[in-house]
Design a protein around this motif. Structure first.
Motif, PDB file in Angstrom:
ATOM      1  N   PRO A   1       0.885  -1.227   0.087  1.00  0.00           N
ATOM      2  CA  PRO A   1      -0.128   0.036   0.150  1.00  0.00           C
ATOM      3  C   PRO A   1       0.716   1.340  -0.026  1.00  0.00           C
ATOM      4  CG  PRO A   1      -0.193  -0.918   2.119  1.00  0.00           C
ATOM      5  CD  PRO A   1       0.814  -2.012   1.305  1.00  0.00           C
ATOM      6  N   GLU A   2       0.514   2.198  -0.695  1.00  0.00           N
ATOM      7  CA  GLU A   2       1.350   3.341  -0.766  1.00  0.00           C
ATOM      8  C   GLU A   2       0.784   4.290   0.309  1.00  0.00           C
ATOM      9  OE1 GLU A   2       1.466   5.521  -4.419  1.00  0.00           O
ATOM     10  OE2 GLU A   2       1.303   3.782  -5.736  1.00  0.00           O
ATOM     11  N   PRO A   3       1.590   5.163   0.859  1.00  0.00           N
ATOM     12  CA  PRO A   3       1.322   5.801   2.156  1.00  0.00           C
ATOM     13  C   PRO A   3       0.160   7.036   1.373  1.00  0.00           C
ATOM     14  CG  PRO A   3       3.817   5.854   1.991  1.00  0.00           C
ATOM     15  CD  PRO A   3       3.068   5.108   0.767  1.00  0.00           C
ATOM     16  N   ALA A   4      -0.520   7.572   2.347  1.00  0.00           N
ATOM     17  CA  ALA A   4      -1.557   8.568   1.879  1.00  0.00           C
ATOM     18  C   ALA A   4      -0.633   9.706   1.398  1.00  0.00           C
ATOM     19  CB  ALA A   4      -2.427   8.822   3.172  1.00  0.00           C
ATOM     20  N   ALA A   5      -1.187  10.420   0.570  1.00  0.00           N
ATOM     21  CA  ALA A   5      -0.542  11.691  -0.193  1.00  0.00           C
ATOM     22  C   ALA A   5      -0.419  12.591   0.774  1.00  0.00           C
ATOM     23  CB  ALA A   5      -1.420  12.172  -1.281  1.00  0.00           C
ATOM     24  N   GLU A   6      -1.359  12.920   1.902  1.00  0.00           N
ATOM     25  CA  GLU A   6      -1.242  13.937   2.919  1.00  0.00           C
ATOM     26  C   GLU A   6       0.019  13.656   3.708  1.00  0.00           C
ATOM     27  OE1 GLU A   6      -4.993  13.316   3.597  1.00  0.00           O
ATOM     28  OE2 GLU A   6      -4.733  12.219   5.597  1.00  0.00           O
ATOM     29  N   ASN A   7       0.523  12.461   3.876  1.00  0.00           N
ATOM     30  CA  ASN A   7       1.483  12.141   4.809  1.00  0.00           C
ATOM     31  C   ASN A   7       2.975  12.412   4.202  1.00  0.00           C
ATOM     32  OD1 ASN A   7       0.103  11.146   6.842  1.00  0.00           O
ATOM     33  ND2 ASN A   7       0.109   9.187   6.165  1.00  0.00           N
ATOM     34  N   ASN A   8       2.971  12.354   2.612  1.00  0.00           N
ATOM     35  CA  ASN A   8       4.125  12.674   1.956  1.00  0.00           C
ATOM     36  C   ASN A   8       4.112  14.121   1.740  1.00  0.00           C
ATOM     37  OD1 ASN A   8       4.826  10.069   1.660  1.00  0.00           O
ATOM     38  ND2 ASN A   8       3.816   9.491  -0.124  1.00  0.00           N
ATOM     39  N   ALA A   9       3.158  14.950   1.601  1.00  0.00           N
ATOM     40  CA  ALA A   9       3.168  16.219   1.331  1.00  0.00           C
ATOM     41  C   ALA A   9       3.636  17.196   2.270  1.00  0.00           C
ATOM     42  CB  ALA A   9       1.792  16.815   0.690  1.00  0.00           C
ATOM     43  N   PRO A  10       4.609  18.036   1.940  1.00  0.00           N
ATOM     44  CA  PRO A  10       5.282  18.873   3.041  1.00  0.00           C
ATOM     45  C   PRO A  10       4.052  19.893   3.505  1.00  0.00           C
ATOM     46  CG  PRO A  10       6.133  19.401   0.922  1.00  0.00           C
ATOM     47  CD  PRO A  10       5.367  18.217   0.789  1.00  0.00           C
ATOM     48  N   GLU A  11       3.169  20.262   2.499  1.00  0.00           N
ATOM     49  CA  GLU A  11       2.065  21.196   2.491  1.00  0.00           C
ATOM     50  C   GLU A  11       1.088  20.538   3.509  1.00  0.00           C
ATOM     51  OE1 GLU A  11       0.831  23.103  -0.959  1.00  0.00           O
ATOM     52  OE2 GLU A  11       3.032  23.302  -1.621  1.00  0.00           O
ATOM     53  N   ALA A  12       0.970  19.331   3.895  1.00  0.00           N
ATOM     54  CA  ALA A  12      -0.084  18.670   4.808  1.00  0.00           C
ATOM     55  C   ALA A  12      -0.451  19.630   6.081  1.00  0.00           C
ATOM     56  CB  ALA A  12       0.174  17.236   4.962  1.00  0.00           C
ATOM     57  N   ASN A  13       0.701  19.878   6.615  1.00  0.00           N
ATOM     58  CA  ASN A  13       0.496  20.896   7.939  1.00  0.00           C
ATOM     59  C   ASN A  13       0.108  22.275   7.559  1.00  0.00           C
ATOM     60  OD1 ASN A  13       0.876  18.466   9.365  1.00  0.00           O
ATOM     61  ND2 ASN A  13       3.002  18.452   9.233  1.00  0.00           N
ATOM     62  N   LYS A  14       0.338  22.846   6.344  1.00  0.00           N
ATOM     63  CA  LYS A  14       0.410  24.040   6.013  1.00  0.00           C
ATOM     64  C   LYS A  14      -1.160  24.456   6.210  1.00  0.00           C
ATOM     65  CE  LYS A  14       1.384  27.566   2.567  1.00  0.00           C
ATOM     66  NZ  LYS A  14       1.941  27.726   1.054  1.00  0.00           N
ATOM     67  N   PRO A  15      -1.522  25.822   6.711  1.00  0.00           N
ATOM     68  CA  PRO A  15      -2.893  26.105   6.942  1.00  0.00           C
ATOM     69  C   PRO A  15      -3.441  26.482   5.677  1.00  0.00           C
ATOM     70  CG  PRO A  15      -1.350  27.762   8.009  1.00  0.00           C
ATOM     71  CD  PRO A  15      -0.566  26.658   7.797  1.00  0.00           C
ATOM     72  N   ARG A  16      -4.653  26.226   5.241  1.00  0.00           N
ATOM     73  CA  ARG A  16      -4.994  26.615   3.912  1.00  0.00           C
ATOM     74  C   ARG A  16      -5.274  28.379   4.030  1.00  0.00           C
ATOM     75  NH1 ARG A  16      -9.596  22.213   2.360  1.00  0.00           N
ATOM     76  NH2 ARG A  16      -8.091  20.657   2.131  1.00  0.00           N
ATOM     77  N   ASP A  17      -5.161  28.860   2.795  1.00  0.00           N
ATOM     78  CA  ASP A  17      -5.387  30.350   2.686  1.00  0.00           C
ATOM     79  C   ASP A  17      -6.978  30.470   2.445  1.00  0.00           C
ATOM     80  OD1 ASP A  17      -2.642  30.912   2.902  1.00  0.00           O
ATOM     81  OD2 ASP A  17      -2.471  31.031   0.761  1.00  0.00           O
ATOM     82  N   ILE A  18      -7.616  31.406   3.265  1.00  0.00           N
ATOM     83  CA  ILE A  18      -8.882  31.625   2.916  1.00  0.00           C
ATOM     84  C   ILE A  18      -9.277  32.966   2.797  1.00  0.00           C
ATOM     85  CG2 ILE A  18     -11.286  31.307   4.373  1.00  0.00           C
ATOM     86  CD1 ILE A  18      -9.781  29.244   6.075  1.00  0.00           C
ATOM     87  N   ALA A  19     -10.286  33.238   1.951  1.00  0.00           N
ATOM     88  CA  ALA A  19     -10.898  34.513   1.592  1.00  0.00           C
ATOM     89  C   ALA A  19     -12.364  34.464   1.561  1.00  0.00           C
ATOM     90  CB  ALA A  19     -10.452  35.070   0.223  1.00  0.00           C
TER      91      ALA A  19
END
Length: 180
Positions: free
Chosen positions: A12-30
């Motif tokens: 099984p491949e690890p979930a994309a969110e675990n590999n992505a450095p942006e997983a912990n980055k807050p989302r920009d909201i407007a």
């Protein structure tokens, strides 16, 4: 070649969110809003008890606003605003302007366009300017652009810039004037 054996099991491949450095980055909201009200509190040291307490720095109402959170920092541009500036937990003055920006990172409120500020305690005074920054931690307004202050006994201005206490009782041309 065919056979009855098992095909090799896929790992099984690890979930994309675990590999992505942006997983912990807050989302920009407007968000664009209609009429609403908000307030800002700050932590100050009570001069009597020497304990940290939360106090209201300002309250603001607007007819329209564009609010954003970018890189975890809150920002708001508000239009057709009214509100109050606080000192020592009580309303010191009321204000109105065409536009305002709330800068949470710098802990200031910027009023622009036909700014009017009225003291709420005697002696009464009214200040007008093109731009005013409310700096609650310093307990001072920084007014620029045709600054005029009218009171019962005098008129000051127009001046390019002035520093003014929240109750409009103390006025100086330099921030040094407000140092204890």
């Amino acid at each position: 070649m065919g056979g009855c054996g098992k095909s090799p099991a896929k790992k099984p491949e690890p979930a994309a969110e675990n590999n992505a450095p942006e997983a912990n980055k807050p989302r920009d909201i407007a968000v664009a809003t209609g009429p609403a009200t908000n307030s800002r509190t700050i932590t100050v040291v009570d001069p009597k008890t020497h304990e940290s307490v939360r106090r209201t720095a300002w309250e603001i109402s607007w007819q329209q606003a564009q609010l954003a959170i970018v890189n975890g920092q809150q920002y708001g541009a508000m239009f057709k605003v009214t509100g109050s500036a606080y000192e020592e937990g009580a309303v010191a003055s009321s204000f109105s302007s065409d536009r305002a920006e709330a800068d949470k990172a710098e802990n200031r409120l910027i009023l622009e366009g036909h700014v009017t500020i009225r003291s709420q305690q005697a002696p009464k005074a009214t200040m007008t300017a093109k731009r005013v920054e409310w700096l609650p931690e310093l307990k001072v307004f920084k007014a620029t652009g045709g600054v005029t202050i009218e009171g019962d006994q005098a008129v000051i201005g127009p001046m390019d810039s002035l520093y003014v206490s929240p109750k409009l009782h103390k006025i100086g041309s330099s921030l040094d004037y407000f140092k204890p």
